[in-house]
Structure formats: C-alpha cells, structure tokens
Enzyme design. Structure first.
Site, short mmCIF file in Angstrom:
data_model
loop_
_atom_site.label_atom_id
_atom_site.label_comp_id
_atom_site.label_asym_id
_atom_site.label_seq_id
_atom_site.Cartn_x
_atom_site.Cartn_y
_atom_site.Cartn_z
N HIS A 155 -6.31 8.58 -0.76
CA HIS A 155 -7.00 7.36 -0.36
C HIS A 155 -8.51 7.54 -0.51
CE1 HIS A 155 -3.91 4.62 0.88
NE2 HIS A 155 -3.40 5.43 1.80
N GLU B 49 -2.01 1.98 -2.36
CA GLU B 49 -0.99 2.75 -1.63
C GLU B 49 -0.13 3.55 -2.60
OE1 GLU B 49 0.52 4.20 1.87
OE2 GLU B 49 -1.24 2.93 1.55
N HIS C 98 2.47 -1.25 1.75
CA HIS C 98 3.41 -0.13 1.67
C HIS C 98 4.68 -0.53 0.92
CE1 HIS C 98 0.81 0.95 5.09
NE2 HIS C 98 1.00 2.17 4.66
N HIS D 107 -1.43 12.45 0.25
CA HIS D 107 -1.50 10.98 0.29
C HIS D 107 -2.82 10.52 0.91
CE1 HIS D 107 0.47 6.92 0.97
NE2 HIS D 107 -0.55 6.86 1.83
N GLU D 108 -3.17 11.10 2.07
CA GLU D 108 -4.38 10.64 2.77
C GLU D 108 -5.65 11.00 2.00
OE1 GLU D 108 -3.95 8.57 4.92
OE2 GLU D 108 -1.86 8.96 5.40
#
Length: 803
Positions: free
Chosen positions: A369, A389, A457, A365-366
C-alpha cells in the site's frame, strides 16, 4: 529606468527543490519545459500548470516524471501526466489522465476549518483523532461511466471493460479532507471526504483504511525459526534493523490505540519469541508469545524490503529509503492490520476470529500500500481502489513466495501453492482466492459495469485473477477453478517473476491515481512490450489474462508477412547548404532492416526508416534516393525520390545592431535597458535589452526606424524574448510588452505579451512585415508595468530580413 531589478527564481527550480535529488533535476527541468511548451497541444490553456510529484528511474535506464495537474494554482484531483524520457534524455510519448475544459471559480466561499467541521460532524467520532485532520482545496471532476455509443461488444452482447468511457459532467471546487481514528476495534477508521467549497455539501466519502481483511534468531509463528537484523546498544538488543536503509523498528502498543509508537521491543539474548500465537490481553505483550507477534511483523518488513530491492532495485517503500516501523498488539482482539501514509507505518491487531495478523503476505500487503501511495497512488475507491487493493494482494503473496523459495523468485509455481491464497495462515479458510476470487462469497471473478460500486476488497478480485492467469495461464476444462469462459480454450502463462515485473512497471510507470481496469490493461501491455519486446509471449499473456476477466480482447496471433511499402519517400527541394530528409513506412511483420541508396550505391550507415542527407551542394541536385525494407520473409523496394537543390535567395538585414552588442547604436527610447546583465544573460553575445522588471509603475520602450524596399518579395521580423515574473496570478495580465509597427499616424500591434507568458529561457517570435514594403516604419517594443511585483521582458537578436 530603475538601476536594480528584482530577482526571480524559475518556477521549475522551485518545483523540484524538494521531490527529487539534485542529480535528477536536469531531467525534471527538461520534462517541465516540454510540458509547458506542449500545454496547448495537450488541450490545456494558460491557466493550467504542473506540479512535480515524483521521479522514477527504471531498470531500462528510462526516467518517468509524474506531475499533478493544476488550474489557477489549485490541484485537479485525479489529473496527472507522466513524462517519459529514454536513457539519453529523449522524449517518449506521455501517459496522461489530464482533465480538460475547466472553467470554474477557484475562490472558496467556505474556509478549510468549515470543511473540517462538516467532516467531523459526519463522523460523530467518540474518541480523539490520531493525527490532525487535513483539508486541501482541489478541483473535483464529476465523472460518470457509460457504454461507448460505437462499442463493439466482445461476446454474446456482454459489456466489456474497454466498452466503457468516462463522461465528464462538470467540475466542483472542493476540500479533500483526510481523517484518521485509531481508537480500538469499535472506532478504527481512515475516512476521506470531498466537501463542496461553496455549499459545504458532502460530494463524496470513502474509506482509506488500507487493511488486509547484529542478527538475531526469531522464533516466528508463520515462518519458523529465521534470522533477523537487530541493533545491539551495548547492553541490550533492540528490535531495530539498521542493516537495511529503512531503519526498520518494531514497537509494542500493549493494547493501546491512537497515534503513539508504543515501546520499542528489546531483548537480553537476541533470541526472540516462541513461535506461538498470541491469544489475548491476559498474556503480557513482552512475553515470549508477545514477542512472537513482533518478530513476525519485523521479519515481514525485512523480506518485503528485500523482495522490492532485489527484484526491482527499489530502495524501500518510497524508493528513497525512508524509515518505517511496525506497531503490534493494537487494541484488544482487533481483527485487522492497516497501513497509514501519515505515520508511514504498519499496525497489527492480535485477532479474535484470526490468528495474530503478522503473516508474511499481510506484511507484504501493507507495505505494498505504501509503494502504491508513492507511485501511482491509486485512489482507494471505485475501480482504482480495487486495483490498489489488488496490488497489495499481488505483492503480498509474491513476497511470501519469494521468502519461502529461498529468497529468489521461481520461474514456475504450482497452481495449488499458497501463493495464490490471501491470508491462508491466519485461519483455516483464506481471506481471498486469487485463482477464483468468488470462492470467498463476495469477490468477483470478472469485470462488470457495477464493479466500481463494490467494497475495494471485493472489486480487487478480477485483477487478482488476472495476475494468476498471467503467471499460470488458464485451463480449458470448464469445471476447473482455473477456467475462464471468456477464453474457453485456455492459454499459457509466463511465470510469477515475469508477471511481477510487468505489474510493478505498470504501477510505477503507467498507472495514475484514477486508472480503471481498462487503463490497467493498457499499462500492463505497455510494460510487457518495454520489458520483453512487442508481439512476444509476454505481451500475448497480458492480453489473454485481461480478456479472461472481461477486459479487452484476447490475443490474436498474426500471420507473418513480408514487407510492403505503405508510404513512399517523397521528392525534396532544398536550399543549398541545408539537409534533406526522406522517410519510408512499411507494413508486414517486424522487425525490419533498412538500406538507403543514392543512385545505385548503398549509403553507409543509412539503415533506419528515415534518412537525412549531409549539407547539400548544387552538385547533389537531380540525385535520386530509394530504400529497401527487409524482414525474415522477404524485402520491398521503394519508389525513387528526387532531390532538387536551389541557390539561397538573397536576404538583406534591415535592423542595425539587433543583437545589442554595440550598445544603444541604432536604437532610441529607454536605451539604458541595453547592457550586460548578470541576472538576465544574453542569448548570444554579452548584451541584451532588459525592459521593465522594476516592480513599480513604469513605461519603457525601444524603437528603431527601418525602410522596407518596395521590391521586396518577403519581409520577416524575428526576435527572441525571455519573460519572468514575480506575479502569481494565472489569469490577469498586470504587466505587458507590446510589439508594434508605426506607419505614419497608424500603429499596428503585432503581439502583446504579459506576466501570463512567463517561460523558461528565450523563445523566438516571428512576424510577416511584407505588407509594409515600400514604407519607412518604426519598430517599437513598448513595456508597461504596474505598481508591484516585477515582470521582466528581455529581448535579444532582433532582426528584419527582406528577400
């Protein structure tokens, strides 16, 4: 005339000096030239420009060059255009989110320091900034979404995402301020501002903290015993992967905060961790349990790198292998993880309500980004923030699926698999549900007009569900979590691999910073067509997946039909020696095949919708042409078109030595401008005329007298001109070149060019002089330059032809 000229590098060369590799620059330069030439067609005036952001080359061999829009040299926030080129370098249609109608003062009343002070005062920070806050002067579009006046409601009077339109309210000159505070659980925030550059008012404010609500053996908490790449120094092992291009490293913050990297993890025997959850500050962060958090983070980056490399041939986060690192044990009991574009790194807390936060889907996920920041760079607020997101949820979960499936993407996966849960390993209740996002109590299952006002989110929920539907399909059972009332009959999905490829292409090729849900749908439809062809199961699945979240209509299969000619080939009349082009258009079910005929004979190789003849002769006059269009259901034959070939009209050249190859012959005025110039090469031959370019106050001219016969039916002036300049203004014409015709005491100015008309290469100009027939006139090029900063006006191939 000055004997030396000021050299000026091309604007385009400067633009591509940094962002792209040398071998890619020809494609970028071609894209720049195309944009400059079509600027007015795109609805922009001469005060607009383009700055290269990045280049993406995809698996289809296509190139995609992203540009920021500028106005008077200032970046337009959210203004972007993507130039698409096919594998041969040919132009494909643009993707653009350009902002038009800008007419504002770009000189700020306040300085950047004052804008930073406003943001700092608003933050009321207790601790120090992690990195120096930044302030960029931008033009901010003020936009508001409203329902289209002529919308067609999709169902039961409910507004659909494609019913909305962004309405421009105006523009403001603003400072885009970015701040980062990383001072522990009570003060960890990345906050962006838009500060009015004239009044100091806060126009917008939003959070940009992208969070997740040698080979050694790593005993991880979330993935069991796995192999990881480390670096042996000769005496110890470092938690650094130099096998992959990103030089991945993992550091121990030991409960620290702020901008430091911490201490690089080392180990004596290259066996790391014990698989246990790190629970707090009473246990050493370098113990076996403390190491476990580190190797979970390290392994998470490695498998994420492999996922993007092996599926999409992407070399790391930025596509160029830039090094990154992880920081673990941030603060004390910090219940989050976050990505920072500033340090190009990931940071993990140890958790309190959660387990230590280094699970594979969180790592994926990170990093995702970062991938987004280096492609579409979706603004982290409003609908675009929800898509940002969602992008990280999608790829974070697909990374997890990839790793646990033996480092391949499976063709299918069960609806009940953990791949559809976000953060399910961190606590007993997942953070988010891709199957039905509303199960978390805050996320939304479908688009609505208020979606953009939610925390990103939660506004990510509909797109997460779209991706689930795209992969898995939807149920027709109304009590199922996999059911959508927008497509109650259900539909079939295409599996996680195809869904991943479609979303990745949408992100990297079509989405722009301000894209909303409707734009995401269009981007995914285009991606499905690119990858799998139009009208196939993949495109249908995209339509249905977005329809299932109230974005656009569901897929409606079309009944296959035989071809029908909709545009007949038209008869042509051409001058002998030129070519003629015939075109047909047909309706029906693609794909079509074409065959053109001349008379009754099929033309070899003429199998496209357009046919261009070879150079014609007089013998071709009267020939007829037609085409048959065929598909699997039948064929249609067009009407015949007749070709008429005429002799070329006699033309006479009136200009002496228009190409300047004989030096000053035929010309008067500043004839020293005619020469062979190394810094300003001729368009044809070896010589041209270089007027101005001195950087001092000067006037230069070239003249020639011509007589246009009274019997002429047409007289045409053409010449080629190249303009470059050291001036930086985009609004003031400091240096000029006038093109004039002098008839006795009357001077007619045909055109005036200036430093504002700078362009790459030569451009041809054409003027009709027929109104001067029967007169002897003087053709004059008159250049004037002010006291500083050169502008060069370079002429070649001057011609006046009469018929």
């Amino acid at each position: 005339m000055a004997t030396s000229r000021l050299a000026l590098s091309l604007l385009t060369a400067a633009l591509v000096a940094g962002p792209v590799l040398a071998e890619a620059r020809p494609r970028v330069l071609a894209a720049v030239d195309r944009l400059q030439a079509q600027r007015f067609d795109l609805g922009l005036d001469s005060q607009h420009g383009f700055a290269v952001k990045n280049l993406h080359e995809d698996e289809l061999g296509q190139s995609h060059v992203r540009f920021h829009q500028t106005y008077q040299g200032v970046r337009v926030f959210g203004g972007e255009v993507i130039a698409h080129l096919d594998r041969e370098g040919g132009n494909l249609p643009y993707t653009n989110d350009l902002k038009r109608g800008i007419n504002i003062n770009t000189i700020p009343s306040l300085g950047a320091a004052e804008a930073l002070a406003t943001a700092t005062m608003d933050l009321q920070a207790r601790g120090a900034f992690t990195s120096e806050p930044t302030a960029e002067l931008v033009i901010l579009p003020i936009e508001q979404e409203r329902v289209r006046s002529n919308r067609a409601l999709q169902r039961d009077g409910e507004v659909n995402a494609v019913d909305m339109v962004r309405e421009l309210q105006g523009y403001r000159l603003a400072y885009h301020v970015h701040t980062e505070l990383e001072n522990g659980a009570d003060e960890t925030a990345h906050t962006d501002y838009m500060i009015d550059a004239h009044t100091g008012a806060i126009l917008r404010k939003w959070s940009t903290l992208r969070t997740t609500d040698a080979v050694g053996t790593a005993n991880t908490q979330f993935s069991g015993a796995v192999s990881i790449h480390t670096n042996f120094t000769g005496t110890t092992y470092e938690l650094r992967d130099i096998f992959r291009s990103m030089n991945i490293a993992t550091y121990d913050l030991n409960h620290g905060t702020g901008s430091g990297t911490g201490t690089l993890y080392t180990d004596a025997d290259n066996v790391w961790g014990n698989g246990l959850n790190y629970t707090g500050s009473t246990t050493s962060t370098t113990s076996a349990t403390g190491q476990t958090a580190a190797v979970d983070a390290h392994y998470g980056i490695e498998i994420t790198f492999d996922f993007f490399k092996n599926l999409f041939n992407r070399n790391g986060i930025d596509g160029a292998g830039r090094a990154t690192y992880s920081r673990v044990h941030y603060s004390t009991s910090y219940d989050n993880a976050f990505w920072s574009d500033t340090c190009f790194c990931m940071t993990y807390g140890d958790g309190s309500a959660f387990k230590s936060l280094e699970s594979p889907d969180v790592a994926g996920h990170e990093m995702s980004h970062g991938v987004c920041a280096n492609s579409a760079n979706l603004t982290y607020s409003g609908e675009s923030g929800g898509l940002n997101e969602s992008n990280s949820d999608i790829f974070g979960n697909m990374v997890e699926l990839y790793a646990k499936s033996g480092f391949v993407m499976p063709a299918t996966v069960a609806n009940t698999d953990g791949a559809w849960l976000v953060g399910e390993q961190l606590r007993t209740t997942p953070l988010r549900y891709m199957t039905k996002p509303s199960k978390d109590g805050a996320s939304k299952d479908a688009w609505s007009s208020t979606l953009g006002s939610l925390d990103v989110h939660y506004s990510s929920g509909p797109n997460n569900r779209m991706f689930f539907f795209l992969s898995q399909g939807a149920s027709a059972t109304s009590t199922s979590d996999y059911y959508s009332s927008y497509v109650p009959a259900g539909f079939t999905g295409i599996g996680p691999e195809k869904a991943s490829r479609i979303w990745y292409r949408a992100l990297t090729v079509y989405l722009t910073a301000s894209s909303n849900y409707a734009a995401a749908r269009t981007a995914c439809i285009n991606s499905a067509k690119d990858l799998y062809g139009a009208g196939g199961a993949e495109e249908a699945a995209v339509w249905n997946a977005y329809a299932a979240i109230n974005v656009g209509a569901k897929w409606t299969p079309t009944t296959p039909t035989a071809p029908s000619i909709t545009t007949q080939p038209a008869s042509q009349s051409v001058v002998v020696g030129s070519t003629a082009t015939f075109t047909v258009a047909a309706s029906g079910t693609a794909p079509f095949t074409y065959q053109w005929y001349k008379g009754a004979a099929a033309i070899a190789g003429a199998t496209a919708a357009t046919y261009t003849t070879p150079a014609t002769t007089l013998a071709d006059s009267g020939s007829t042409f037609y085409v048959t269009v065929t598909n699997s259901l039948g064929s249609a034959t067009s009407n015949t078109a007749t070709l008429t070939v005429t002799t070329a009209p006699t033309t006479t050249e009136l200009v002496t030595n228009g190409g300047f190859e004989s030096g000053a012959t035929g010309w008067a005025g500043t004839t020293g401008a005619i020469n062979t110039w190394t810094n300003q090469p001729a368009r044809t031959g070896t010589k041209n005329a270089w007027l101005q370019g001195n950087g001092t106050t000067t006037t230069e001219n070239l003249t020639q007298s011509i007589t246009i016969p009274a019997a002429a039916t047409k007289a045409t002036l053409t010449f080629w001109i190249h303009i470059d300049t050291a001036e930086t203004t985009t609004s003031i014409a400091y240096d000029t070149l006038k093109v004039q015709v002098i008839n006795g005491t009357t001077t007619t100015t045909l055109a005036t060019y200036s430093n504002l008309n700078k362009a790459t290469g030569y451009v041809q100009k054409t003027f009709d002089l027929t109104s001067f027939k029967g007169k002897t006139v003087t053709l004059k090029f008159l250049g004037k330059e002010d006291s500083s900063l050169q502008t060069s006006f370079v002429l070649d191939d001057v011609s006046v032809k009469v018929q």
